[in-house]
Design an enzyme around this catalytic site. Structure first.
Site, PDB file in Angstrom:
ATOM      1  N   ASP A  71      10.170  36.431   3.480  1.00 12.68           N
ATOM      2  CA  ASP A  71       9.849  35.009   3.563  1.00 12.68           C
ATOM      3  C   ASP A  71       9.620  34.653   5.023  1.00 12.68           C
ATOM      4  OD1 ASP A  71      12.645  33.661   4.521  1.00 12.68           O
ATOM      5  OD2 ASP A  71      13.033  35.260   3.082  1.00 12.68           O
ATOM      6  N   ASP A 160      13.978  25.161  -1.151  1.00 10.73           N
ATOM      7  CA  ASP A 160      14.986  25.675  -0.215  1.00 10.73           C
ATOM      8  C   ASP A 160      16.006  24.564   0.011  1.00 10.73           C
ATOM      9  OD1 ASP A 160      16.467  26.650   1.886  1.00 10.73           O
ATOM     10  OD2 ASP A 160      14.771  26.964   3.245  1.00 10.73           O
ATOM     11  N   GLU A 162      19.819  23.982   1.192  1.00 11.35           N
ATOM     12  CA  GLU A 162      20.918  24.659   1.884  1.00 11.35           C
ATOM     13  C   GLU A 162      21.475  23.745   2.969  1.00 11.35           C
ATOM     14  OE1 GLU A 162      19.660  27.630   4.871  1.00 11.35           O
ATOM     15  OE2 GLU A 162      17.641  27.483   3.990  1.00 11.35           O
TER      16      GLU A 162
END
Length: 272
Positions: A71, A160, A162
């Site tokens: 990634d 994503d 987090e």
């Protein structure tokens, strides 16, 4: 008339000068933690993993077939895709957007470059739940590279979600409010693309910030972040992971991943 006492004026001036200097210092001193806060837009997958979960060894031999992936984000610049392909990397995700204020300036080279060398590719969005709603950010993501096409080479978009690199880990949200934000993003992404988005997260963050919510496991593939020899405990609801980001210090680009299956399983996810 006041009586002037020799030597009384100079100490008073020094005292006043000291006060002014101290005030000036307080006004212009930057707190140490402010200097360490990254610029908006610079976040990427795994930005908080080492600080919060640490970094251990490389994956142990599971005797199960897995497919190498990477990634990437803007901080990696133009990526040497042919080098990665030659090393065995067969799939890649590129950061497309963050919040509703940032798009990756290297997105075209990274997203199209992986495709051009024969990889299966996808795009991801770095969530900032404290700036705008999940619905708004899903729309922004789709409008800026996060869509999906049924060409057999494009993976569904990834959320994503987090640690907040700019402030409080959970973006100032309660656990229930965070779950609602994520649900709004996922629902809107599916409404726009027809696909269930992948969820990228770490178990410790998920537990802290969603209360270890299990309700997305039945529909959304899990991309787990853990830099160790095993994935460890998964978030509630998921009995297996689809992808695993296992290091931030791999060859050519730092962030390397394992897909939990052979290449035909990567292709199956791309095909829906």
């Amino acid at each position: 008339m006041p009586v002037h006492r020799p030597g009384s004026v100079r100490p008073r001036r020094l005292f006043l000068a000291g006060i002014l200097l101290a005030a000036f210092s307080l006004l212009f001193t930057v707190p140490a933690n402010a200097a360490d806060t990254p610029a908006r837009g610079s976040a990427h997958m795994g930005i908080g993993v080492v600080a919060h979960d640490g970094q251990g060894g490389l994956p142990a031999d599971t005797r199960a077939t897995q497919t190498e992936g990477v990634d990437v984000a803007s901080y990696q610049g133009n990526v040497a895709w042919s080098t990665l392909y030659s090393s065995g990397v067969r799939w890649a995700y590129t950061k497309a957007s963050e919040g509703t204020y940032y798009t990756n300036p290297y997105f075209a080279q990274q997203y199209n470059g992986s495709y051009d060398v024969g990889m299966i590719r996808g795009a991801y969005h770095f969530a900032t739940p404290d700036t705008t709603s999940g619905t708004t950010q899903a729309n922004y993501f789709v409008d800026h590279g996060g869509g999906w096409s049924q060409d057999g080479k494009t993976l569904p978009g990834a959320l994503d979600i987090e640690w907040n690199p700019y402030g409080a880990s959970c973006y100032g949200k309660t656990q229930s409010a965070m779950v609602t934000w994520i649900r709004d993003f996922l629902n809107q992404y599916k409404a726009r693309t027809g696909r269930d988005a992948v969820i990228y997260t770490a178990t410790s963050w998920w537990t802290e910030c969603t209360g270890n919510y299990s309700g997305f496991a039945s529909s959304n593939p899990l991309w787990i972040a853990r830099y160790a020899s095993t994935v460890g405990t998964l978030p509630a609801g998921w009995s297996y992971y689809t992808m695993w980001q296992y290091t931030s210090s791999g060859p050519t680009v730092g962030d390397h991943d394992k897909f939990n299956g052979a290449l035909d399983r990567v292709q199956a996810l791309a095909n829906g």
